[in-house]
Design an enzyme around this catalytic site. Structure first.
Site, PDB file in Angstrom:
ATOM      1  N   HIS A 186       0.819  -1.217   0.000  1.00 10.40           N
ATOM      2  CA  HIS A 186       0.000   0.000   0.000  1.00 10.40           C
ATOM      3  C   HIS A 186       0.850   1.263   0.000  1.00 10.40           C
ATOM      4  CE1 HIS A 186      -4.175  -0.750  -0.193  1.00 10.40           C
ATOM      5  NE2 HIS A 186      -4.214  -1.564   0.843  1.00 10.40           N
ATOM      6  N   ARG A 293      -9.582  -7.978 -11.902  1.00 13.69           N
ATOM      7  CA  ARG A 293      -9.545  -9.125 -10.982  1.00 13.69           C
ATOM      8  C   ARG A 293     -10.844  -9.177 -10.179  1.00 13.69           C
ATOM      9  NH1 ARG A 293      -4.738  -6.138 -10.335  1.00 13.69           N
ATOM     10  NH2 ARG A 293      -2.857  -7.193 -11.072  1.00 13.69           N
ATOM     11  N   ARG A 330     -11.620 -11.083 -15.745  1.00 16.87           N
ATOM     12  CA  ARG A 330     -11.264 -12.471 -15.405  1.00 16.87           C
ATOM     13  C   ARG A 330     -12.323 -13.049 -14.476  1.00 16.87           C
ATOM     14  NH1 ARG A 330      -5.554 -13.236 -12.594  1.00 16.87           N
ATOM     15  NH2 ARG A 330      -6.645 -12.408 -10.777  1.00 16.87           N
ATOM     16  N   GLU A 429      -1.439 -19.460 -18.223  1.00 18.95           N
ATOM     17  CA  GLU A 429      -0.531 -19.361 -17.076  1.00 18.95           C
ATOM     18  C   GLU A 429       0.016 -20.721 -16.663  1.00 18.95           C
ATOM     19  OE1 GLU A 429      -2.825 -17.684 -13.807  1.00 18.95           O
ATOM     20  OE2 GLU A 429      -4.653 -18.457 -14.745  1.00 18.95           O
ATOM     21  N   ASN A 452       3.167 -14.133 -14.198  1.00 13.72           N
ATOM     22  CA  ASN A 452       3.571 -14.371 -12.804  1.00 13.72           C
ATOM     23  C   ASN A 452       3.519 -15.864 -12.473  1.00 13.72           C
ATOM     24  OD1 ASN A 452       3.532 -11.626 -12.877  1.00 13.72           O
ATOM     25  ND2 ASN A 452       1.887 -11.353 -11.415  1.00 13.72           N
ATOM     26  N   ASP A 453       2.394 -16.503 -12.805  1.00 16.96           N
ATOM     27  CA  ASP A 453       2.267 -17.940 -12.548  1.00 16.96           C
ATOM     28  C   ASP A 453       2.985 -18.775 -13.608  1.00 16.96           C
ATOM     29  OD1 ASP A 453       1.023 -18.064 -10.128  1.00 16.96           O
ATOM     30  OD2 ASP A 453      -1.014 -18.131 -10.930  1.00 16.96           O
ATOM     31  N   ARG A 463       7.570 -18.096  -6.390  1.00 16.44           N
ATOM     32  CA  ARG A 463       8.069 -16.721  -6.553  1.00 16.44           C
ATOM     33  C   ARG A 463       8.054 -15.936  -5.245  1.00 16.44           C
ATOM     34  NH1 ARG A 463       3.408 -13.173  -8.059  1.00 16.44           N
ATOM     35  NH2 ARG A 463       1.585 -14.483  -8.215  1.00 16.44           N
ATOM     36  N   CYS A 500      -1.009 -10.001 -19.222  1.00 17.73           N
ATOM     37  CA  CYS A 500      -1.468  -9.228 -18.058  1.00 17.73           C
ATOM     38  C   CYS A 500      -0.588  -9.452 -16.836  1.00 17.73           C
ATOM     39  CB  CYS A 500      -2.918  -9.569 -17.729  1.00 17.73           C
ATOM     40  SG  CYS A 500      -3.223 -11.327 -17.447  1.00 17.73           S
TER      41      CYS A 500
END
Length: 569
Positions: A186, A293, A330, A429, A452-453, A463, A500
């Site tokens: 944040h 998301r 998604r 992914e 990422n995945d 990760r 993405c």
């Protein structure tokens, strides 16, 4: 010079202000429950009052959607479940309120920090912030107030809470550097909103800096220089001026297309987590939304899965807000590290490879159908692209699409208007899906690569694990080959392919992705204009030649060197 992660771009030169939080040494003590409950009640009231005051200060320089973090903090401070857990500790164990509050909050923080998802992991900071304030109020200790700063400084701290960053006055807070943190915390997000430089994850900075030391914060490279020479100060002040000029110049890119020097057009779009994020995408020249998301609708829901009307309202708001630009939404990506208050997932040996995302939706078709109906109803208000996550096989995609087709037919029979240009796509992914992309493209309208995945599954490396973080290599030729195979598979059947994951906004990866033929780059809104400037200065034909060389190299380091040499970085 100390190294860290550039979390919010910029350069600053100023005196250091070390933010030292109160030290709490909370020990378990036997205590009278009735007296401790009264003390707890007073501490909760003061905590709520403190947060309300910080929100009021922050409202002078933060937008409405950015103030939502303080609403979340107030919700937690007023949460009867959080309070009752502490009260139960006090009553059952006849212990002091400070220890009871620490026990409950430590358990909650540990649960969130163990989550894999960066966003959810970052929510542990919210719990720490509220519970630390509560514990300080119980112990009668004052928390420093950054809103009282009256001279230009760079704040140095172990970490900055959302309350800290919300109290910052841009006039005096020229930037901050912290020992811990990441780009999705944040404090980093708020620093980007406030447009002040921030470098996080700077190991050893608290030991290396004293109050009043002059420091240079280079949040372009992620570097902090302590007690620089006069020449270094002059050089970095010049760099800071150049950065500001470049930033102003980037605003001129807002309404321009994303097109290479030889006429090859791509789309630069934004990732969002809520309807409130749409404004940021538009303000930064986003040509659409590449990832909404939806799981956060489910995670914010208190007692049950959000109903059709609740979801419809959120999807409609995003589609209308984007004024006809494409919006990729998604479907529910829950499970693994993403938990729900009102639903218990079955215990699994490895939940990250278990029943999550589309696997959960295909098991709980009732929940999936509700979301599909909400999405289809919203499709009448914009250009909707629906994306199924965690697809591993052709049959999974076909089954999910069949459910979509059934719900579409039902709504039309009911006389409900649905969009006639809805696209139904597949998130790539899982390596199996990337390898079989040409087969999946027969049935999907588009692909979006979730790097990422894809990277962690391909490299068999978590990760979130520091010990194997060296294996998180977006530019490894093995990953580039999977990306190429996915793009080629889509194009073979006349379909488009986007990305993405974090890789899409990486300035070294972007030239390779352009050369591989990626059609759409989805990233955080604040990265869009810089990416557009880069792509508009590149030759597509030259990047194609470079990408062809990149996939034949041995290592990620060789790929990075090739990119830098080719684009003159």
């Amino acid at each position: 010079m100390l190294k860290g992660i550039a979390a919010s771009q910029g350069i600053a030169v100023a005196k250091a202000y070390k933010l030292v939080q109160p030290v709490l040494d909370i020990q378990k003590k036997d205590a009278d429950p009735e007296a401790e409950l009264k003390k707890l009640d007073a501490a909760f009231k003061k905590t709520v009052s403190d947060i309300e005051h910080i929100k009021e200060v922050a409202s002078k320089h933060l937008k409405e959607e950015e103030l939502a973090i303080f609403d979340a903090h107030l919700m937690m401070a007023n949460d009867p479940d959080f309070r009752s857990m502490i009260e139960d500790e006090i009553k059952n164990n006849k212990e002091n309120a400070e220890f009871a509050a620490k026990t409950v909050s430590d358990n909650m923080v540990a649960m969130f920090e163990a989550m894999e998802d960066e966003y959810m992991k970052g929510r542990a900071a919210d719990i720490k912030d509220v519970s630390f304030r509560l514990q300080c109020n119980l112990a009668g200790k004052e928390i420093p107030n950054l809103s009282t700063l009256d001279q230009p400084v760079i704040i140095v701290a172990e970490d900055l809470t959302p309350s800290d960053t919300g109290s910052l006055n841009k006039e005096f807070a020229k930037g901050f550097a912290t020992e811990v943190g990441g780009r999705t915390s944040h404090s980093a997000i708020m620093a980007r909103s406030l447009e002040i430089p921030a470098v996080v994850g700077v190991k050893g900075i608290l030991d290396s800096v004293e109050n009043g030391d002059t420091i240079i914060l280079d949040a372009l490279k992620g570097e902090v220089i302590v007690n620089p020479s006069e020449d270094e100060v002059a050089a970095y002040k010049q760099k800071a001026e150049e950065f500001q000029k470049e930033k102003e110049a980037l605003k001129a890119m807002k309404d321009k297309p994303s097109v290479s020097t030889d006429g090859h057009k791509v789309l630069l779009v934004g990732n969002i987590g809520s309807p409130a994020d749409v404004e940021g995408v538009l303000n930064n020249g986003g040509e659409g939304v590449g990832l909404f998301r939806t799981e956060f609708l489910y995670m914010k829901s208190e007692n049950d899965f959000p109903d059709e009307d609740t979801q419809f309202a959120a999807y409609k708001q995003v589609l209308e807000g984007m004024n006809g630009k494409p919006v990729v939404i998604r479907t529910l990506d829950i499970g693994g590290d993403k938990k729900l208050k009102y639903y218990t997932f079955p215990a699994e040996m490895n939940p990250f490879l278990g029943v999550r995302a589309i696997r959960f939706c295909l098991q709980r078709k009732d929940i999936f159908r509700t979301q599909l109906r909400a999405l289809l109803r919203a499709s009448a208000f914009g250009h909707l692209c629906i994306m199924f996550p965690m697809i591993a096989t052709v049959n999974e995609f076909k089954e999910a699409r069949a459910l979509y087709d059934e719900e579409r037919a039902k709504l039309i029979n009911e006389g409900v208007k649905v969009g006639d240009d809805v696209e139904v796509g597949c998130m790539i992914e899982i390596p199996a899906a990337a390898v079989l992309a040409d087969q999946l493209a027969k049935y999907a309208d588009f692909f979006s690569i979730g790097t990422n995945d894809l990277i962690q599954y391909s490299m068999a490396a978590d990760r979130m694990s520091q010990a194997v973080s060296y294996l998180y290599q977006p530019l490894n030729p093995s990953i580039l080959r999977l990306v190429k195979n996915t793009i080629d598979g889509a194009h073979k059947h006349g379909k488009w392919c986007g990305m993405c994951g974090e890789m899409a906004g990486d300035e070294i990866a972007a030239p390779v992705l352009l050369g591989l033929g990626l059609d759409e780059f989805s990233m955080s809104a604040t990265s869009i204009l810089r990416a557009r400037k880069m792509i508009n200065a590149l030759s597509y034909e030259e990047m194609k030649k470079m990408a062809a060389q990149a996939v034949e190299l041995d290592t990620a380091e060789e790929v990075e060197a090739l990119v830098k040499k080719t684009i003159g970085a």
